[in-house]
Every structure is written in structure tokens, then in C-alpha cells.
Design a protein around this motif. Structure first.
Motif, PDB file in Angstrom:
ATOM      1  N   VAL A 137       0.699  -1.102   0.332  1.00  0.00           N
ATOM      2  CA  VAL A 137      -0.168  -0.046  -0.460  1.00  0.00           C
ATOM      3  C   VAL A 137       0.670   1.520   0.230  1.00  0.00           C
ATOM      4  O   VAL A 137       1.738   1.068   1.096  1.00  0.00           O
ATOM      5  N   GLU A 138       0.857   2.078  -0.714  1.00  0.00           N
ATOM      6  CA  GLU A 138       1.865   3.250  -0.919  1.00  0.00           C
ATOM      7  C   GLU A 138       0.348   4.276  -0.714  1.00  0.00           C
ATOM      8  O   GLU A 138      -0.681   5.092  -1.256  1.00  0.00           O
ATOM      9  N   VAL A 139       0.099   5.053   0.195  1.00  0.00           N
ATOM     10  CA  VAL A 139       0.377   5.975   1.359  1.00  0.00           C
ATOM     11  C   VAL A 139       0.579   7.235   0.584  1.00  0.00           C
ATOM     12  O   VAL A 139       1.755   7.706   0.936  1.00  0.00           O
ATOM     13  N   ILE A 140      -0.514   8.063  -0.082  1.00  0.00           N
ATOM     14  CA  ILE A 140      -0.215   9.784   0.119  1.00  0.00           C
ATOM     15  C   ILE A 140      -1.204  10.786   0.008  1.00  0.00           C
ATOM     16  O   ILE A 140      -1.710  10.674   0.496  1.00  0.00           O
ATOM     17  N   ASP A 141      -0.041  11.638   0.937  1.00  0.00           N
ATOM     18  CA  ASP A 141      -0.552  13.130   2.078  1.00  0.00           C
ATOM     19  C   ASP A 141      -1.047  13.457   0.331  1.00  0.00           C
ATOM     20  O   ASP A 141       0.306  14.349  -0.223  1.00  0.00           O
ATOM     21  N   ALA A 146     -11.483  18.529  -0.573  1.00  0.00           N
ATOM     22  CA  ALA A 146     -12.254  18.476  -1.586  1.00  0.00           C
ATOM     23  C   ALA A 146     -12.196  17.390  -2.273  1.00  0.00           C
ATOM     24  O   ALA A 146     -11.730  16.740  -2.988  1.00  0.00           O
ATOM     25  N   MET A 147     -12.952  18.616  -3.359  1.00  0.00           N
ATOM     26  CA  MET A 147     -12.599  18.275  -5.251  1.00  0.00           C
ATOM     27  C   MET A 147     -10.932  17.853  -5.669  1.00  0.00           C
ATOM     28  O   MET A 147     -10.077  17.329  -6.743  1.00  0.00           O
ATOM     29  N   GLY A 148     -10.196  18.874  -4.603  1.00  0.00           N
ATOM     30  CA  GLY A 148      -8.864  19.477  -5.155  1.00  0.00           C
ATOM     31  C   GLY A 148      -8.220  17.827  -5.068  1.00  0.00           C
ATOM     32  O   GLY A 148      -7.280  17.309  -5.641  1.00  0.00           O
ATOM     33  N   LEU A 149      -8.885  17.389  -3.589  1.00  0.00           N
ATOM     34  CA  LEU A 149      -8.112  15.338  -4.007  1.00  0.00           C
ATOM     35  C   LEU A 149      -8.897  14.820  -4.826  1.00  0.00           C
ATOM     36  O   LEU A 149      -8.566  13.929  -5.219  1.00  0.00           O
ATOM     37  N   GLY A 150     -10.341  14.749  -4.396  1.00  0.00           N
ATOM     38  CA  GLY A 150     -10.988  14.132  -5.542  1.00  0.00           C
ATOM     39  C   GLY A 150     -11.105  13.895  -6.664  1.00  0.00           C
ATOM     40  O   GLY A 150     -11.157  12.967  -7.720  1.00  0.00           O
ATOM     41  N   PHE A 151     -10.403  15.282  -7.617  1.00  0.00           N
ATOM     42  CA  PHE A 151     -10.056  14.565  -9.108  1.00  0.00           C
ATOM     43  C   PHE A 151      -8.949  14.802  -8.907  1.00  0.00           C
ATOM     44  O   PHE A 151      -8.615  13.100 -10.180  1.00  0.00           O
ATOM     45  N   ALA A 152      -8.209  13.693  -8.331  1.00  0.00           N
ATOM     46  CA  ALA A 152      -7.010  13.084  -7.845  1.00  0.00           C
ATOM     47  C   ALA A 152      -6.963  11.772  -7.792  1.00  0.00           C
ATOM     48  O   ALA A 152      -6.185  10.849  -8.770  1.00  0.00           O
ATOM     49  N   VAL A 153      -7.904  11.694  -6.948  1.00  0.00           N
ATOM     50  CA  VAL A 153      -8.676  10.375  -6.890  1.00  0.00           C
ATOM     51  C   VAL A 153      -9.089   9.559  -7.777  1.00  0.00           C
ATOM     52  O   VAL A 153      -8.741   8.851  -8.772  1.00  0.00           O
ATOM     53  N   ALA A 154      -9.634  10.515  -9.097  1.00  0.00           N
ATOM     54  CA  ALA A 154     -10.740  10.074 -10.355  1.00  0.00           C
ATOM     55  C   ALA A 154      -9.505   9.615 -11.369  1.00  0.00           C
ATOM     56  O   ALA A 154      -9.415   9.195 -11.663  1.00  0.00           O
ATOM     57  N   ALA A 155      -8.364  11.117 -11.038  1.00  0.00           N
ATOM     58  CA  ALA A 155      -7.404  10.594 -12.221  1.00  0.00           C
ATOM     59  C   ALA A 155      -7.289   8.787 -12.057  1.00  0.00           C
ATOM     60  O   ALA A 155      -6.945   8.042 -13.064  1.00  0.00           O
ATOM     61  N   ALA A 156      -6.363   8.594 -10.077  1.00  0.00           N
ATOM     62  CA  ALA A 156      -6.020   7.675 -10.166  1.00  0.00           C
ATOM     63  C   ALA A 156      -6.419   6.746 -10.618  1.00  0.00           C
ATOM     64  O   ALA A 156      -6.436   5.544 -11.037  1.00  0.00           O
ATOM     65  N   THR A 157      -8.065   6.724 -10.325  1.00  0.00           N
ATOM     66  CA  THR A 157      -9.308   5.246 -11.099  1.00  0.00           C
ATOM     67  C   THR A 157      -8.819   5.388 -12.145  1.00  0.00           C
ATOM     68  O   THR A 157      -8.855   3.885 -12.776  1.00  0.00           O
ATOM     69  N   GLU A 158      -9.192   6.173 -13.067  1.00  0.00           N
ATOM     70  CA  GLU A 158      -8.718   5.694 -15.025  1.00  0.00           C
ATOM     71  C   GLU A 158      -7.730   5.268 -15.129  1.00  0.00           C
ATOM     72  O   GLU A 158      -7.933   4.554 -16.166  1.00  0.00           O
ATOM     73  N   ARG A 161      -7.336   1.694 -13.640  1.00  0.00           N
ATOM     74  CA  ARG A 161      -8.620   1.130 -14.668  1.00  0.00           C
ATOM     75  C   ARG A 161      -8.064   0.716 -16.040  1.00  0.00           C
ATOM     76  O   ARG A 161      -8.338  -0.258 -16.566  1.00  0.00           O
ATOM     77  N   SER A 162      -7.191   1.696 -16.957  1.00  0.00           N
ATOM     78  CA  SER A 162      -6.785   1.558 -18.125  1.00  0.00           C
ATOM     79  C   SER A 162      -5.369   0.259 -17.785  1.00  0.00           C
ATOM     80  O   SER A 162      -4.631   0.293 -18.675  1.00  0.00           O
ATOM     81  N   GLY A 163      -4.982  -0.181 -16.227  1.00  0.00           N
ATOM     82  CA  GLY A 163      -4.101  -0.853 -16.548  1.00  0.00           C
ATOM     83  C   GLY A 163      -2.767  -0.737 -16.046  1.00  0.00           C
ATOM     84  O   GLY A 163      -1.832  -1.475 -16.247  1.00  0.00           O
ATOM     85  N   SER A 164      -2.752   0.484 -15.373  1.00  0.00           N
ATOM     86  CA  SER A 164      -1.302   0.719 -15.217  1.00  0.00           C
ATOM     87  C   SER A 164      -0.745   0.170 -14.236  1.00  0.00           C
ATOM     88  O   SER A 164      -1.451   0.185 -13.284  1.00  0.00           O
ATOM     89  N   SER A 165       0.367   0.798 -14.096  1.00  0.00           N
ATOM     90  CA  SER A 165       0.778   0.291 -12.723  1.00  0.00           C
ATOM     91  C   SER A 165       0.964   0.651 -11.560  1.00  0.00           C
ATOM     92  O   SER A 165       0.346   2.066 -11.615  1.00  0.00           O
ATOM     93  N   ALA A 166       1.372   0.064 -10.485  1.00  0.00           N
ATOM     94  CA  ALA A 166       0.928   1.306  -8.921  1.00  0.00           C
ATOM     95  C   ALA A 166       1.980   2.880  -9.535  1.00  0.00           C
ATOM     96  O   ALA A 166       1.229   3.831  -8.623  1.00  0.00           O
ATOM     97  N   ALA A 167       3.485   2.358  -9.091  1.00  0.00           N
ATOM     98  CA  ALA A 167       4.302   3.585  -9.748  1.00  0.00           C
ATOM     99  C   ALA A 167       3.431   4.456 -10.629  1.00  0.00           C
ATOM    100  O   ALA A 167       3.366   5.404  -9.856  1.00  0.00           O
ATOM    101  N   GLU A 168       2.770   4.276 -11.216  1.00  0.00           N
ATOM    102  CA  GLU A 168       2.255   5.149 -12.279  1.00  0.00           C
ATOM    103  C   GLU A 168       0.716   5.809 -11.949  1.00  0.00           C
ATOM    104  O   GLU A 168       1.059   6.736 -12.056  1.00  0.00           O
ATOM    105  N   VAL A 169       0.096   4.481 -11.567  1.00  0.00           N
ATOM    106  CA  VAL A 169      -1.350   5.084 -10.886  1.00  0.00           C
ATOM    107  C   VAL A 169      -0.726   6.323  -9.345  1.00  0.00           C
ATOM    108  O   VAL A 169      -1.593   7.175  -9.225  1.00  0.00           O
ATOM    109  N   ALA A 170       0.137   6.346  -8.699  1.00  0.00           N
ATOM    110  CA  ALA A 170       0.966   6.684  -7.738  1.00  0.00           C
ATOM    111  C   ALA A 170       0.923   8.023  -8.718  1.00  0.00           C
ATOM    112  O   ALA A 170       0.760   9.819  -7.902  1.00  0.00           O
TER     113      ALA A 170
END
Length: 378
Positions: A137-141, A146-158, A161-170
Motif C-alpha cells: 500500500v502506497e499512502v499519499i498525502d 475536497a475535489m482538489g483531492l477528489g480530482f486526484a482520486v478520479a484520475a488515479a481511478t481512471e 482501470r486502464s491497466g497502469s502499474s501502481a507507480a503510474e497510478v500514484a
């Protein structure tokens, strides 16, 4: 079609294209300060690999979890009557449960993205839980909220889902979070003052508590940006600052307008900003209770971010731009001796809000720049 509907449409298209392909191997976890609207994970076709851990809000001796049906009316009433409202970090066990649930669902690694460590100890709870998660588990501060965080989560989710590695998602999550801007207006400083959340702004405002401040979160902390004398002028100036920020960006831009107790006013603000930037994908959603508890009734906040690919700034001098020495989202331990915290450590050991990590919980402030001293430490 708003941002959430576009996201759902894209997700349905990808689902048809990859119906026979196993789900993502990288899970994504966040907290309810991310302001992701109810139903977001389902709309994004991400309910199987995304979890949102609810943050507790204490009103009197009652503990509520973000997303509880009776939380919002109880919180609004308590603030209107001047009653004490407190917030806290989720217990490490709530994060551990989310991590283990994703591991059981087939995830082989997790990216856990959270509210600024300068505002809350939530990221510390996540780090504790990561030690016993059973998978990496990689924990990111995120250094935002709010959606400053939410948009980052949405981008990580996409990305996941596209098959990126953990490092790429982070890396995707960090890219969006560090480039996000959050500006907000509060009609009264009373709630911030009660909770000690004015911090360095106290000296800047002096005794002028009747001013209508425009605030920003820089370096993960709430800081004053401008003083305006009247509410109409403050809202006009907030819209102007957001328009400047959008104009200084390249590529696709997303924005969210947050509110608490003033949805109609938020709609008007979104209309003004949207008319000047029709190409921007807008989301209108309430401020999470854990943040509204400190900002107070009538808050309006706007989050602006890129999508992690080409939505960065072309003009580094805009209202949300980072001054020299900025702190990017980090995996390091957040400083505990500066700034204003949004959790109350004197609640440690009390029962956590009931309920497991939500699959689709909830629905701003941004981070970077100067450090402050003299803020409240709870």
C-alpha cells in the motif's frame, strides 16, 4: 452533460470494450474529505476497486460518519445555534478493513490518497493500517482537500482501470493534486475562529472580523488570500480569481463548486464561471461535512484541476500558483507542530463512527506555498 455524466459514459464505453478482461490489479482508497459525490464509484465503473473511508464528525456526544443520512441537518443546526462541533481522523482499523477488502477482491497493490496531513491526521492512520494490509500500500498525502483531492482520486481511478502499474497510478494522483487550486469564501469567520482554524490569518485580519475573506489552502494549510468588504464583492472576486486560474491552464480542465447551506448561491457562482469558460467540465456538490464543520454555513469553494495528462498551468503566476519552496504531495510524515489541524486528537480512543469503508460516499480547499505558525493544534 456534467463531469460525472461524462465519466459514466466513458466508463460504460470502456466496460463494453473490456468485458472479458479482469478488473484492475491496483486498488484506490481515499477518505470522505475527497468530496466525491454519492454514486461516483458506480458511475465510474470503479466500485470493485475503489473505497472511500468515512471521516467522523462529533456533534455533542453523538458521533456521525460522513454519509450518514442525519448528519447534514444535525450539523447545520448545531452551527446555526453555535454548538460545539468537532472532527477526527478515521481509525486505522477502518483503513485496514478497506485494504483487506480490496485484496480479497483481487487487487495486488493499493494507492491510498488522503486529505492534507497539515489539516488532519488521516494520512497517519492510513500509514499505520498499510503496515498490516497484507499487500503493498502506497499512502499519499495529497496536500489538498475536497475535489482538489477528489480530482486526484478520479484520475488515479481512471489510470488504474486502464491497466497502469501502481507507480503510474500514484504518479497520476500526485500530478493532479499538486497542480490543483482551491479558493474559498466564508461569509463569517466565527466557525473558523471557534475551532482555531484562522491560524496565521488571525494577524492578517486583526480585529476586522466583519470582512469577507477569500482563503486558499497552501502547503496544506488554510491561509488568507484577499480581504473584501461585502459578500457580493467577495463572490465576484472569487469568480474572477477562478477564471484567471482556468485561463492560465493548458489542456482539459475540471472544476467543482462546493457549498454548504447555500446551493442556490453555488449554482449562480458556477453559472458565472461556466459562462466565461464553457469548455470546462463542472461539478456542483456539497462540501463534505468534515470540512464544512470548520468552514461554516454559507461557505463557497471552487476546486480547479487538470486531468493528469495535459491540464497543467501555462501561466505559473495565477491565484493558485505555487510560490517558491512549495511542498508537493508527499509520502513523508506530515509535520505535527505547525498549521491548523481539522481533527481533534483529544478524541483518540473514542469509538470510531460505525460502518465500513463506503463504496461511493459523499461530496473544497488546495495546498501549497508558505508555512505558517500560530495555528491551532488539536
Amino acid at each position: 452533460m456534467d463531469w460525472l455524466e461524462r465519466l459514466a459514459s466513458r466508463a460504460r464505453g470502456r466496460q463494453r470494450e473490456t468485458a472479458a478482461v479482469p478488473g484492475p490489479s491496483v486498488g484506490v482508497v481515499t477518505d470522505s474529505a475527497s468530496a466525491l459525490p454519492a454514486g461516483w464509484a458506480d458511475a465510474a465503473n470503479a466500485a470493485d476497486f475503489v473505497r472511500v473511508v468515512p471521516m467522523p464528525v462529533m456533534i455533542g456526544d453523538q458521533i456521525y460518519g460522513e454519509g450518514s443520512a442525519d448528519l447534514i441537518p444535525a450539523l447545520a443546526l448545531a452551527m446555526a445555534q453555535g454548538h460545539e462541533v468537532r472532527t477526527s481522523r478515521p481509525a486505522p482499523g477502518q483503513f485496514e478493513a478497506a485494504y483487506r477488502e480490496l485484496a480479497a477482491a483481487g487487487c495486488t497493490s493499493i494507492i491510498s490518497i488522503h486529505l492534507s496531513g497539515q489539516l488532519s491526521g488521516t494520512v497517519d492512520s492510513a500509514r499505520l493500517a498499510a503496515r498490516t494490509a497484507g499487500i503493498p500500500v502506497e499512502v499519499i498525502d495529497s496536500a489538498t482537500a475536497a475535489m482538489g483531492l477528489g480530482f486526484a482520486v478520479a484520475a488515479a481511478t481512471e489510470s488504474a482501470r486502464s491497466g497502469s502499474s501502481a507507480a503510474e497510478v500514484a504518479a497520476c494522483a500526485r500530478s493532479v493534486a499538486v497542480d490543483a487550486t482551491i479558493l474559498f469564501y466564508v461569509p463569517s469567520l466565527d466557525q473558523l475562529r471557534r475551532g482555531g482554524r484562522i491560524g496565521a490569518a488571525a494577524g492578517w485580519l486583526g480585529t476586522l472580523l466583519a470582512v469577507k475573506p477569500i482563503l486558499v489552502v497552501r502547503d496544506g494549510m488554510v491561509l488568507p488570500l484577499e480581504r473584501v468588504r461585502t459578500a457580493p464583492k467577495a463572490l465576484a472576486r472569487l469568480a474572477e480569481l477562478v477564471q484567471q486560474d482556468i485561463a492560465g491552464r493548458d489542456g482539459k480542465v475540471r472544476a467543482a463548486v462546493h457549498h454548504f447551506g447555500n446551493a442556490a448561491e453555488a449554482e449562480r457562482l458556477a453559472g458565472i464561471i461556466g459562462a466565461a469558460a464553457p469548455e470546462v467540465e463542472f461539478l456542483l456538490c456539497p462540501l463534505p461535512a468534515v470540512l464544512a464543520a470548520h468552514a461554516g454555513l454559507g461557505v463557497l469553494a471552487v476546486a480547479v484541476a487538470g486531468d493528469g495528462s495535459d491540464g497543467g498551468r501555462s501561466d505559473p503566476s495565477g491565484p493558485g500558483a505555487e510560490p517558491a519552496g512549495t511542498r508537493a504531495p508527499t509520502d513523508g510524515t506530515a509535520a505535527e507542530d505547525e498549521g491548523c489541524r481539522m481533527d481533534n486528537d483529544n478524541t483518540a480512543g473514542k469509538p470510531a463512527a460505525k460502518g465500513p469503508a463506503s463504496r461511493t460516499r459523499s461530496a473544497g480547499l488546495k495546498a501549497r506555498g508558505n508555512k505558517t505558525s500560530g495555528g491551532a493544534k488539536n
